[in-house]
Design an enzyme around this catalytic site. Sequence first.
Site, PDB file in Angstrom:
ATOM      1  N   ASP A  42     -13.352  39.178  47.194  1.00  0.00           N
ATOM      2  CA  ASP A  42     -12.871  38.623  48.465  1.00  0.00           C
ATOM      3  C   ASP A  42     -12.366  39.755  49.370  1.00  0.00           C
ATOM      4  OD1 ASP A  42     -11.940  36.909  50.429  1.00  0.00           O
ATOM      5  OD2 ASP A  42     -10.072  36.424  49.370  1.00  0.00           O
ATOM      6  N   SER A  51      -5.337  33.316  45.824  1.00  0.00           N
ATOM      7  CA  SER A  51      -6.285  33.071  44.729  1.00  0.00           C
ATOM      8  C   SER A  51      -5.734  33.432  43.346  1.00  0.00           C
ATOM      9  CB  SER A  51      -7.607  33.773  45.002  1.00  0.00           C
ATOM     10  OG  SER A  51      -7.401  35.029  45.578  1.00  0.00           O
ATOM     11  N   GLU A  94      -5.475  45.125  43.405  1.00  0.00           N
ATOM     12  CA  GLU A  94      -4.987  45.114  44.793  1.00  0.00           C
ATOM     13  C   GLU A  94      -4.560  46.534  45.119  1.00  0.00           C
ATOM     14  OE1 GLU A  94      -4.789  43.064  47.604  1.00  0.00           O
ATOM     15  OE2 GLU A  94      -3.942  44.920  48.395  1.00  0.00           O
TER      16      GLU A  94
HETATM   17  N1  SAM Z   1      -8.158  36.927  47.558  1.00  0.00           N
HETATM   18  C1  SAM Z   1      -6.912  36.717  48.274  1.00  0.00           C
HETATM   19  C2  SAM Z   1      -6.660  35.228  48.376  1.00  0.00           C
HETATM   20  O1  SAM Z   1      -7.620  34.458  48.557  1.00  0.00           O
HETATM   21  O2  SAM Z   1      -5.497  34.829  48.275  1.00  0.00           O
HETATM   22  C3  SAM Z   1      -6.931  37.358  49.622  1.00  0.00           C
HETATM   23  C4  SAM Z   1      -7.360  38.795  49.622  1.00  0.00           C
HETATM   24  S1  SAM Z   1      -7.405  39.580  51.182  1.00  0.00           S
HETATM   25  C5  SAM Z   1      -8.747  38.786  51.976  1.00  0.00           C
HETATM   26  C6  SAM Z   1      -8.081  41.139  50.794  1.00  0.00           C
HETATM   27  C7  SAM Z   1      -7.114  42.061  50.060  1.00  0.00           C
HETATM   28  O3  SAM Z   1      -7.865  43.158  49.562  1.00  0.00           O
HETATM   29  C8  SAM Z   1      -6.027  42.658  50.918  1.00  0.00           C
HETATM   30  O4  SAM Z   1      -4.769  42.359  50.351  1.00  0.00           O
HETATM   31  C9  SAM Z   1      -6.275  44.180  50.876  1.00  0.00           C
HETATM   32  O5  SAM Z   1      -5.085  44.946  50.816  1.00  0.00           O
HETATM   33  C10 SAM Z   1      -7.057  44.320  49.592  1.00  0.00           C
HETATM   34  N2  SAM Z   1      -8.005  45.459  49.514  1.00  0.00           N
HETATM   35  C11 SAM Z   1      -8.728  46.020  50.503  1.00  0.00           C
HETATM   36  N3  SAM Z   1      -9.589  46.939  49.998  1.00  0.00           N
HETATM   37  C12 SAM Z   1      -9.395  46.937  48.648  1.00  0.00           C
HETATM   38  C13 SAM Z   1     -10.023  47.612  47.574  1.00  0.00           C
HETATM   39  N4  SAM Z   1     -11.007  48.509  47.776  1.00  0.00           N
HETATM   40  N5  SAM Z   1      -9.609  47.340  46.323  1.00  0.00           N
HETATM   41  C14 SAM Z   1      -8.622  46.438  46.089  1.00  0.00           C
HETATM   42  N6  SAM Z   1      -8.003  45.759  47.065  1.00  0.00           N
HETATM   43  C15 SAM Z   1      -8.390  45.994  48.332  1.00  0.00           C
END
Ligand code: SAM
Length: 264
Positions: free
Chosen positions: A164, A97, A115
């Site tokens: 997300d 994204s 992230e």
């Molecule tokens: N949005 C991305 C895309 O569509 O390309 C995919 C994101 S993936 C579903 C979720 C990400 O959130 C992971 O890389 C994870 O490491 C990160 N993550 C998990 N908890 C988080 C938090 N509290 N704050 C920021 N990042 C977090």
Amino acid sequence: MLSYQHIYHAGNLADVQKHALLCVMLAYMGKKSKPFSYLETHSGRGLYHLDAPEAVKTGEAAAGIGVAEAWFDADHPFRRALDEVKNRYGATAYGGSPLLAAACLRAGDRMHLAELHPQENAALNESMFGVKNGVISKVYKQDGFAMAQAVCPPEPRRGLMLIDPSYEIKKDYKTLPDFIAKIHRKWNVGVIALWYPVLTDGSHEDMVKALKAKDFPKTLCHEVRFPPAREGHRMVGSGMFIANAPYGLDTECHRLDGFFNSLR
Ligand code: SAM
């Protein structure tokens, strides 16, 4: 401790729904000449290569964007963004994204990307480095919910936030409706888009009910169903809940329904 890595799932059918709607919304926002802000709470690493062993192992991209890509016309905002990423990083590249959003943004637009995972964050920094002339991007190695609270209302005030989460932390289902309400109170003009999985055990349902019960303006909730990635896999679809949904987005939802219905 976070273990989710999006490389196993990048370009899957859930990404097709999420990324197509995201690009259409950003293209719509870019029609006005004034700059806008893009915020993302859970960014992932930004750039994926679909010939990576992790992506090949699950086969999710092959069953996702591998099937869907030809369905989008060359001038569709999602297809244009995908092509921009491929032109820059090669034929196997797939934009997460942040990179797809950057492809839709213009000089003067601003990005705030959180992230938390150290390796994913380092990769995101690399992906975003000099990604597009004139788009101002800032990567945060912190909790995305905290980043959003600190940055909102952003400058420029017009903008979109994508939320997300990987839903590794089960309490996210409970806390997200109030979190979105809090952000909406601080930033009432912001488009807020939440992605969620549609699960066989219905874990998402109370959250969706709670979101619909809040008094958000111009909401849109779009769900698609698709065959599970593996037999017995709990995710059988995906959803986007959007507050302050841009005009005409329902037309794109109907078009996407046509694609997802063709998979049944
Ligand atoms: N949005 C991305 C895309 O569509 O390309 C995919 C994101 S993936 C579903 C979720 C990400 O959130 C992971 O890389 C994870 O490491 C990160 N993550 C998990 N908890 C988080 C938090 N509290 N704050 C920021 N990042 C977090």
